[in-house]
Design a protein around this motif. Structure first.
Motif, PDB file in Angstrom:
ATOM      1  N   TYR A  25      -1.914  19.732 -65.370  1.00  0.00           N
ATOM      2  CA  TYR A  25      -0.537  20.109 -65.690  1.00  0.00           C
ATOM      3  C   TYR A  25       0.020  19.250 -66.839  1.00  0.00           C
ATOM      4  N   PHE A  83      -0.755  19.639 -71.231  1.00  0.00           N
ATOM      5  CA  PHE A  83       0.151  20.356 -72.123  1.00  0.00           C
ATOM      6  C   PHE A  83       1.258  19.428 -72.607  1.00  0.00           C
ATOM      7  N   THR A  84       1.803  18.637 -71.686  1.00  0.00           N
ATOM      8  CA  THR A  84       2.940  17.772 -72.004  1.00  0.00           C
ATOM      9  C   THR A  84       2.538  16.609 -72.895  1.00  0.00           C
ATOM     10  N   LEU A 137      -1.546  24.313 -78.284  1.00  0.00           N
ATOM     11  CA  LEU A 137      -0.509  24.549 -77.276  1.00  0.00           C
ATOM     12  C   LEU A 137      -0.321  26.036 -77.005  1.00  0.00           C
ATOM     13  N   VAL A 145      -3.350  27.221 -74.986  1.00  0.00           N
ATOM     14  CA  VAL A 145      -3.296  26.753 -73.595  1.00  0.00           C
ATOM     15  C   VAL A 145      -2.228  27.520 -72.815  1.00  0.00           C
ATOM     16  N   PHE A 146      -1.073  27.744 -73.449  1.00  0.00           N
ATOM     17  CA  PHE A 146       0.014  28.464 -72.753  1.00  0.00           C
ATOM     18  C   PHE A 146      -0.398  29.891 -72.417  1.00  0.00           C
ATOM     19  N   SER A 198       0.901  25.386 -67.750  1.00  0.00           N
ATOM     20  CA  SER A 198       1.786  25.021 -68.854  1.00  0.00           C
ATOM     21  C   SER A 198       3.231  24.947 -68.397  1.00  0.00           C
TER      22      SER A 198
END
Length: 446
Positions: A353, A356-357, A403, A406-407, A414
């Motif tokens: 999780y 992404f961040t 990004l 991945v999203f 994401s």
């Protein structure tokens, strides 16, 4: 609570660069190639994949060099984003970095160390070995910066030496099962612009994570205006060379069809190079590599929480240092989190999780070089980003694509990653309740 002024021990270019190398080289390089050969057929394209990944990381390192030299304070993204944008955004970045960016990966590397060690010594406990290596590294780095530097440098040098020995042994192995050529032809060049190349770059970007390691201890580096940019660039460049060499070894020793979809590519190559004992040799090889990774994470993570404690009243206890200027409370805090992750084994999903961040956090930081030049053109810049503005724009474009991919591919994870940002914002608001009015922090000077 405040601590008296001290002049702590400073680390040099060698230690800063070794932290970059140690933080980057882990198990990722030995496990991701099997997925890449499912997308790419050409050895040239596969090697270029890792060269391009190194180039993207180098663009980030060059940009971080300017930001860290202009704003030389430990804390990494927490400090830089706080200064460039707003303390609330910095707090969110620091919270993610300190917990999911350091404590989680510390546990992950330690568990891998335990697993690889017990593959050779099955009577030992993998979990207790994992906890033991984290305790050992924490004790060393909490005792002395000098001893910690020696320990870090020694095991990072061993890591590089082992990789070079592995490469040299592969050349001597002379496998007869297949042959490869790295000279590009038309099909190989087409693969460089194929969707498979772009997809594979996602895997490579994770293996290069850690190129920004030295930024977390910039306040403890001697002559940071010179040594920080050098350590980031030299460390990233060295790892790029090592990664390309290792991937050549994998392609040279194991046919692509045997690697496809396999996680333990290192073991496959080790079996060809070292014969029947290849599995045990590779297990010890990777276990030793991971010692410097755990050590680097134990060293770096507490500097983030220390900086947060210095700026946040509710976290002031994390800023307390011993008589050697070492943030012992922050080291103990990260140690506790890492041990919790090790003994509960619930952190792996959280790391997915947070991926992404974490990418988003580095992108916001790199974009800060434009903010800094616009808002504070007068600030002393001992080092300026080579290739500006192209290098930071290349980094931002490549990671923005990652990004988006991945999203689209993992929307649930994401969205949970974005929810982590929201939780960090809530924690920032809570940390401000009851805080006394304080004078604003002075701007760091070069």
């Amino acid at each position: 609570m405040t601590t008296p002024d001290r002049t702590p021990v400073k680390v040099g270019l060698l230690t800063a660069a070794s932290l970059v190398v140690a933080n980057m080289v882990g198990t990722g390089i030995f496990t991701s190639v099997g997925f890449q050969v499912e997308y790419l057929d050409s050895p040239f394209a596969l090697l270029m994949l890792w060269a391009v990944g190194g180039g993207i990381s180098l663009c980030g390192a060059l940009t971080y060099g300017e930001l860290g030299a202009a704003l030389p304070r430990s804390g990494g993204e927490y400090h830089l984003i706080s200064e460039l944008y707003h303390p609330a955004l910095g707090f969110i970045a620091g919270w993610i970095s300190a917990t999911l960016g350091f404590a989680g990966p510390t546990a992950l590397a330690a568990i891998a160390f335990g697993d690889y060690t017990t593959a050779v010594f099955p009577s030992l406990s993998s979990t207790h070995l994992a906890a033991g290596i984290v305790l050992l590294c924490s004790a060393i780095h909490a005792t002395s910066i000098t001893w910690g530097s020696w320990f870090q440098n020694a095991f990072t040098a061993l890591k590089v030496l082992l990789i070079l020995v592995f490469v040299g042994a592969a050349v001597q192995a002379d496998p007869t099962t297949h042959s490869i050529t790295v000279v590009p032809d038309g099909d190989a060049l087409k693969e460089l612009v194929s969707p498979g190349f772009a997809v594979s770059l996602v895997f490579v970007s994770y293996a290069y994570a850690g190129w920004n390691a030295a930024i977390y201890i910039v306040g403890e580096i001697r002559a940071p205006q010179r040594n920080l940019p050098l350590s980031l660039v030299l460390g990233t460049a060295l790892v790029t060379v090592l990664y390309v060499l290792l991937n050549f070894v994998f392609l040279y020793t194991v046919p692509a069809q045997e690697m496809a979809g396999e996680v333990e590519v290192g073991f496959l190559a080790g079996s060809v190079i070292f014969g029947d004992a290849g599995g045990e040799v590779m297990s010890l090889f990777i276990a030793l590599l991971l010692v410097s990774t755990v050590s680097a994470l134990v060293y770096l993570g507490p500097r983030v929480t220390q900086a947060m404690g210095e700026d946040t009243h509710a976290l002031r206890w994390l800023a307390v240092t011993n008589d050697r200027g070492i943030p012992v409370n922050s080291i103990l805090f990260q140690l506790g989190l890492a041990l919790l992750f090790i003994y509960t084994s619930t952190f792996d999903q959280v790391l997915v999780y947070a991926g992404f961040t974490l990418i988003l956090s580095t992108m916001v930081t790199v974009a800060g070089v434009f903010v800094l030049r616009w808002r504070r053109p007068e600030i002393d810049r001992p080092y300026k980003t080579w290739g500006y503005p192209v290098t930071p724009l290349l980094f931002l474009a490549a990671n923005a694509w990652i990004l988006v991919y991945v999203f689209l591919d993992r929307p649930t994870e994401s969205l949970i990653g974005l929810s982590i940002v929201a939780v960090g914002a809530a924690l920032y608001v809570a940390s401000q309740w009851g805080a006394p009015d304080e004078a604003p922090r002075s701007e760091p000077t070069a």
